[in-house]
Design a protein around this motif. Structure first.
Motif, PDB file in Angstrom:
ATOM      1  N   UNK A  87       0.873  -1.172   0.000  1.00  0.00           N
ATOM      2  CA  UNK A  87       0.000   0.000   0.000  1.00  0.00           C
ATOM      3  C   UNK A  87       0.907   1.218   0.000  1.00  0.00           C
ATOM      4  N   UNK A  88       0.745   2.096  -1.013  1.00  0.00           N
ATOM      5  CA  UNK A  88       1.645   3.237  -1.178  1.00  0.00           C
ATOM      6  C   UNK A  88       0.833   4.514  -1.333  1.00  0.00           C
ATOM      7  N   UNK A  89       1.108   5.480  -0.490  1.00  0.00           N
ATOM      8  CA  UNK A  89       0.464   6.791  -0.581  1.00  0.00           C
ATOM      9  C   UNK A  89       1.493   7.847  -0.214  1.00  0.00           C
ATOM     10  N   UNK A  90       1.448   9.021  -0.842  1.00  0.00           N
ATOM     11  CA  UNK A  90       2.475  10.043  -0.581  1.00  0.00           C
ATOM     12  C   UNK A  90       2.464  10.584   0.844  1.00  0.00           C
ATOM     13  N   UNK A  91       1.383  10.368   1.588  1.00  0.00           N
ATOM     14  CA  UNK A  91       1.298  10.898   2.951  1.00  0.00           C
ATOM     15  C   UNK A  91       1.303   9.791   3.990  1.00  0.00           C
ATOM     16  N   UNK A  92       1.715   8.581   3.597  1.00  0.00           N
ATOM     17  CA  UNK A  92       1.603   7.425   4.475  1.00  0.00           C
ATOM     18  C   UNK A  92       2.792   6.510   4.199  1.00  0.00           C
ATOM     19  N   UNK A  93       3.437   5.968   5.225  1.00  0.00           N
ATOM     20  CA  UNK A  93       4.557   5.048   4.965  1.00  0.00           C
ATOM     21  C   UNK A  93       4.101   3.833   4.162  1.00  0.00           C
ATOM     22  N   UNK A  94       4.999   3.309   3.322  1.00  0.00           N
ATOM     23  CA  UNK A  94       4.669   2.111   2.548  1.00  0.00           C
ATOM     24  C   UNK A  94       4.327   0.971   3.498  1.00  0.00           C
ATOM     25  N   UNK A  95       3.214   0.286   3.216  1.00  0.00           N
ATOM     26  CA  UNK A  95       2.763  -0.809   4.063  1.00  0.00           C
ATOM     27  C   UNK A  95       2.842  -2.126   3.287  1.00  0.00           C
ATOM     28  N   UNK A  96       3.804  -2.983   3.593  1.00  0.00           N
ATOM     29  CA  UNK A  96       3.804  -4.322   2.977  1.00  0.00           C
ATOM     30  C   UNK A  96       2.579  -5.103   3.455  1.00  0.00           C
ATOM     31  N   UNK A  97       1.936  -5.825   2.541  1.00  0.00           N
ATOM     32  CA  UNK A  97       0.724  -6.531   2.914  1.00  0.00           C
ATOM     33  C   UNK A  97      -0.372  -5.576   3.350  1.00  0.00           C
ATOM     34  N   UNK A  98      -0.423  -4.426   2.688  1.00  0.00           N
ATOM     35  CA  UNK A  98      -1.349  -3.376   3.091  1.00  0.00           C
ATOM     36  C   UNK A  98      -2.730  -3.516   2.490  1.00  0.00           C
ATOM     37  N   UNK A  99      -3.664  -2.757   3.021  1.00  0.00           N
ATOM     38  CA  UNK A  99      -5.054  -2.826   2.566  1.00  0.00           C
ATOM     39  C   UNK A  99      -5.753  -1.508   2.828  1.00  0.00           C
ATOM     40  N   UNK A 100      -6.865  -1.334   2.148  1.00  0.00           N
ATOM     41  CA  UNK A 100      -7.688  -0.135   2.294  1.00  0.00           C
ATOM     42  C   UNK A 100      -9.137  -0.550   2.479  1.00  0.00           C
ATOM     43  N   UNK A 134      -4.208   0.128   6.541  1.00  0.00           N
ATOM     44  CA  UNK A 134      -3.391  -0.658   7.449  1.00  0.00           C
ATOM     45  C   UNK A 134      -3.010  -1.989   6.869  1.00  0.00           C
ATOM     46  N   UNK A 135      -2.604  -2.889   7.757  1.00  0.00           N
ATOM     47  CA  UNK A 135      -2.274  -4.245   7.357  1.00  0.00           C
ATOM     48  C   UNK A 135      -3.549  -5.012   7.012  1.00  0.00           C
ATOM     49  N   UNK A 136      -3.446  -5.857   5.987  1.00  0.00           N
ATOM     50  CA  UNK A 136      -4.592  -6.650   5.553  1.00  0.00           C
ATOM     51  C   UNK A 136      -5.189  -7.436   6.713  1.00  0.00           C
ATOM     52  N   UNK A 137      -4.358  -8.153   7.461  1.00  0.00           N
ATOM     53  CA  UNK A 137      -4.879  -9.004   8.530  1.00  0.00           C
ATOM     54  C   UNK A 137      -5.543  -8.193   9.631  1.00  0.00           C
ATOM     55  N   UNK A 138      -4.998  -7.019   9.925  1.00  0.00           N
ATOM     56  CA  UNK A 138      -5.589  -6.166  10.961  1.00  0.00           C
ATOM     57  C   UNK A 138      -6.974  -5.669  10.535  1.00  0.00           C
ATOM     58  N   UNK A 176     -16.382  -8.045   2.544  1.00  0.00           N
ATOM     59  CA  UNK A 176     -15.647  -8.794   1.513  1.00  0.00           C
ATOM     60  C   UNK A 176     -14.245  -8.223   1.304  1.00  0.00           C
ATOM     61  N   UNK A 177     -13.320  -9.084   0.903  1.00  0.00           N
ATOM     62  CA  UNK A 177     -11.938  -8.687   0.637  1.00  0.00           C
ATOM     63  C   UNK A 177     -11.596  -9.013  -0.816  1.00  0.00           C
ATOM     64  N   UNK A 178     -11.102  -8.008  -1.533  1.00  0.00           N
ATOM     65  CA  UNK A 178     -10.605  -8.215  -2.901  1.00  0.00           C
ATOM     66  C   UNK A 178      -9.089  -8.301  -2.827  1.00  0.00           C
ATOM     67  N   UNK A 179      -8.537  -9.434  -3.222  1.00  0.00           N
ATOM     68  CA  UNK A 179      -7.104  -9.666  -3.104  1.00  0.00           C
ATOM     69  C   UNK A 179      -6.373  -9.335  -4.412  1.00  0.00           C
ATOM     70  N   UNK A 180      -5.243  -8.637  -4.280  1.00  0.00           N
ATOM     71  CA  UNK A 180      -4.390  -8.310  -5.424  1.00  0.00           C
ATOM     72  C   UNK A 180      -2.943  -8.706  -5.116  1.00  0.00           C
ATOM     73  N   UNK A 181      -2.649 -10.006  -5.100  1.00  0.00           N
ATOM     74  CA  UNK A 181      -1.270 -10.431  -4.814  1.00  0.00           C
ATOM     75  C   UNK A 181      -0.309  -9.973  -5.921  1.00  0.00           C
ATOM     76  N   UNK A 216      -4.707  -0.127  -8.926  1.00  0.00           N
ATOM     77  CA  UNK A 216      -3.931  -1.321  -8.625  1.00  0.00           C
ATOM     78  C   UNK A 216      -2.889  -1.482  -9.719  1.00  0.00           C
ATOM     79  N   UNK A 217      -1.618  -1.469  -9.340  1.00  0.00           N
ATOM     80  CA  UNK A 217      -0.548  -1.671 -10.310  1.00  0.00           C
ATOM     81  C   UNK A 217       0.120  -3.017 -10.074  1.00  0.00           C
ATOM     82  N   UNK A 218       0.202  -3.802 -11.128  1.00  0.00           N
ATOM     83  CA  UNK A 218       0.840  -5.107 -11.056  1.00  0.00           C
ATOM     84  C   UNK A 218       2.311  -4.987 -11.440  1.00  0.00           C
TER      85      UNK A 218
END
Length: 441
Positions: free
Chosen positions: A18-31, A42-46, A54-59, A390-392
Motif C-alpha cells: 500500500x503506497x500513498x504520498x502521505x503514508x509510509x509504505x505498508x507491505x501486505x497493506x489494505x484499504x 493498514x495491514x490486511x490481517x488487521x 468482503x476482501x478483494x485480493x491483489x497479490x 492497482x498496479x501489477x
C-alpha cells in the motif's frame, strides 16, 4: 464503465503493498472502502479482524492513489484524427505555427466532435489510473458533459479576447458556468488563457470577478520565448503573425518592457489561488514573484519537448520551494494522456533535480493541492474519496528501497476504483458513466 454497487457497500482491497504520498509504505497493506470513501488503512490481517466485509485480493500488486493530471484539454483528445479529417496542413516549425494551425483545425469542428473527443479523453484518463484533472473548458455548453463523468478535479472555464463587449459577455457566461450545479467531486474556476490572448485591461476585471466570486485561476504562463518577446517588445511572431491571423492588429499595445509574470502581478492576478502552467521562460525574478504570492506551478515536460519551447527551470522552482504539479496538456501537443508516461519522461528529463518520490508527489497530492482539492483527492487517507489504482509488478518482488521506482518504470495498471466503484473498459458512452455516480456524495 463504472461497475454498479449498492449505496452501502463496503469492502477491503488488499495487495502486496500500500503506497500513498502521505503514508509510509505498508507491505501486505489494505484499504477499507465505505460508501465510496476511504474508511481505514493498514495491514490486511488487521483490517480483516476489525471489519466483516468482503476482501478483494491483489497479490503481487500495489495499491496507490489515483493520479491527478493538473493540466488537461480533454476536448482535444481526437486531435490526431482531426488532422487527417480536416486536411489542414500541419507542419508547425515554431510555437506560433502550432497555435495558428490549432485554431484552423478547431474552426472546422462541431460540438459533437468535442463531445466525442471528451468522452475518449475521460476513458483514457481512467484506464491509465488518473482519477482527477485540471481541465480547461473552451466551450461552456460542454460543462454538463464534463460533470456527467466520474472524473473528479476542477473545470477551468477559458477566457480570451480583446473586444470589451464580447469579453464581458464571455466572462459573465464563464461565471454562470462555474456556478452551475454539479457533483461535489468536481469544482470550478476561471482560466484566463494567457497574457498574449487577453487585453491587459481585462486582467483587472478578471481579478475583481475572481475575488468577488471566490474562484481560483489557472493561466498559461511563459510557455514560449515568443510570448516573452510579445510582452516585452510587442513584437515577434505572435504580434506579426497570430494577431493579423485572428484580426487583433488594432489591439497591439506599446512595448511593456516587463515579463508576463510582472504583468500579471501588476494586475493582481498572482495569488495563492492562482495556478501557473508551463513556466518555461521564467527568470529568477519571475520565480521569486511566484513564490512571494504563493502561486503553484504545473509543468508539462512532454508538451514542451514536442513544441520545442524549452524546459521548465525545475531546479530553480525546487530551490525556492515553489509547489509543483504535473500535467499532460492535450493530444494536440503530446503523444498520450497517461500521467504514468509523463512521470517517466519527467524523471528521465530531470534526473538530477527530481527523485521518484518527488515526481510521485507531484502527480498525486501535489496535483490535488495545485487544484485546491486536496481535502478529498490526491492521497489515501480516511475521509477522502476512495480513488485508487492497482498496479501489477511483473517478475519477482523488488527491493524495498527501489519499490516506487520499479512501480514507475515497470508497473502495469490492473484495476482502477473511482469513489469506490470499480472501473472497467467498455464501449459505454459518457452518459452511461454518469448513471453510476449519481448517488455519490
Amino acid at each position: 464503465m463504472i461497475q454498479q454497487t449498492r449505496k452501502n457497500d463496503a469492502f477491503i482491497a488488499a495487495a502486496s503493498w500500500l503506497i500513498s504520498p502521505t503514508y509510509p509504505i505498508v507491505p501486505g497493506g489494505a484499504i477499507l472502502v465505505q460508501d465510496g470513501i476511504v474508511g481505514a488503512l493498514g495491514k490486511r490481517d488487521d483490517l480483516k479482524k476489525l471489519y466483516d466485509v468482503p476482501v478483494i485480493e491483489y497479490p503481487g500488486c500495489a495499491i496507490l492513489p489515483g493520479l491527478i493530471n493538473a493540466h488537461t484539454h480533454l476536448e482535444l483528445t481526437h486531435f490526431p484524427s482531426w488532422l487527417l479529417r480536416t486536411h489542414v496542413e500541419y507542419s508547425p516549425r515554431r510555437f506560433v505555427d502550432w497555435v495558428i494551425q490549432l485554431i484552423k483545425i478547431k474552426r472546422g469542428l462541431e460540438n459533437i466532435d468535442f463531445r466525442k473527443s471528451l468522452a475518449e479523453g475521460v476513458r483514457i484518463c481512467l484506464e491509465s489510473g488518473t482519477t482527477a484533472v485540471g481541465e480547461i473548458v473552451s466551450d461552456f455548453s460542454m460543462a454538463p458533459a464534463y460533470r456527467a463523468t466520474p472524473l473528479g478535479g476542477r473545470l477551468y472555464f477559458e477566457l480570451l479576447g480583446h473586444d470589451p463587449v464580447r469579453f464581458q459577455h464571455l466572462l459573465e457566461d464563464a461565471v454562470t458556468a462555474c456556478q452551475s450545479d454539479g457533483p461535489r467531486y468536481i469544482t470550478s474556476g476561471l482560466s484566463p488563457h494567457s497574457v498574449y490572448t487577453i487585453g491587459e485591461e481585462h486582467l483587472h476585471t478578471i481579478r475583481r470577478t475572481a475575488h468577488a466570486k471566490q474562484l481560483p485561476l489557472v493561466i498559461h504562463l511563459s510557455e514560449s520565448k515568443s510570448e516573452a518577446d510579445f510582452v516585452f517588445d510587442s513584437a515577434g511572431p505572435l504580434a506579426q503573425e497570430l494577431y493579423p491571423f485572428v484580426g487583433w492588429e488594432r489591439y497591439l499595445t506599446a512595448p511593456r518592457r516587463c515579463s508576463s509574470t510582472e504583468l500579471l502581478e501588476r494586475a493582481g492576478l498572482l495569488t495563492a489561488d492562482t495556478l501557473a502552467v508551463h513556466c518555461v521562460h521564467l527568470t529568477l525574478g519571475d520565480a521569486k514573484i511566484l513564490k512571494q504570492h504563493g502561486v503553484k506551478v504545473v509543468i508539462c515536460p512532454r508538451s514542451n519537448e514536442l513544441l520545442d519551447v524549452g524546459h521548465a527551470p525545475v531546479a530553480l522552482f525546487k530551490s525556492l520551494g515553489i509547489p509543483l504539479a504535473l500535467g499532460t496538456d492535450s493530444l494536440a501537443s503530446n503523444n498520450t494522456l497517461s500521467l504514468w508516461d509523463e512521470i517517466r519522461f519527467t524523471l528521465n528529463s530531470f534526473s538530477k533535480e527530481l527523485s521518484p518520490t518527488d515526481v510521485f508527489h507531484m502527480a498525486t497530492v501535489g496535483g490535488a493541492t495545485a487544484l485546491g482539492i486536496e481535502k478529498a483527492h490526491g492521497s489515501l487517507e480516511p475521509g477522502k474519496y476512495a480513488n485508487f489504482q492497482i498496479l501489477r509488478l511483473p517478475g519477482k518482488a523488488p527491493a524495498s528501497g527501489k519499490l516506487l521506482e520499479n512501480i514507475i518504470y515497470e508497473g502495469v495498471v490492473d484495476d482502477v476504483f473511482v469513489m469506490g466503484r470499480q472501473y472497467a473498459s467498455s464501449k459505454t458512452d459518457i452518459i452511461d458513466m454518469a448513471a453510476s455516480t449519481e448517488a455519490l456524495p
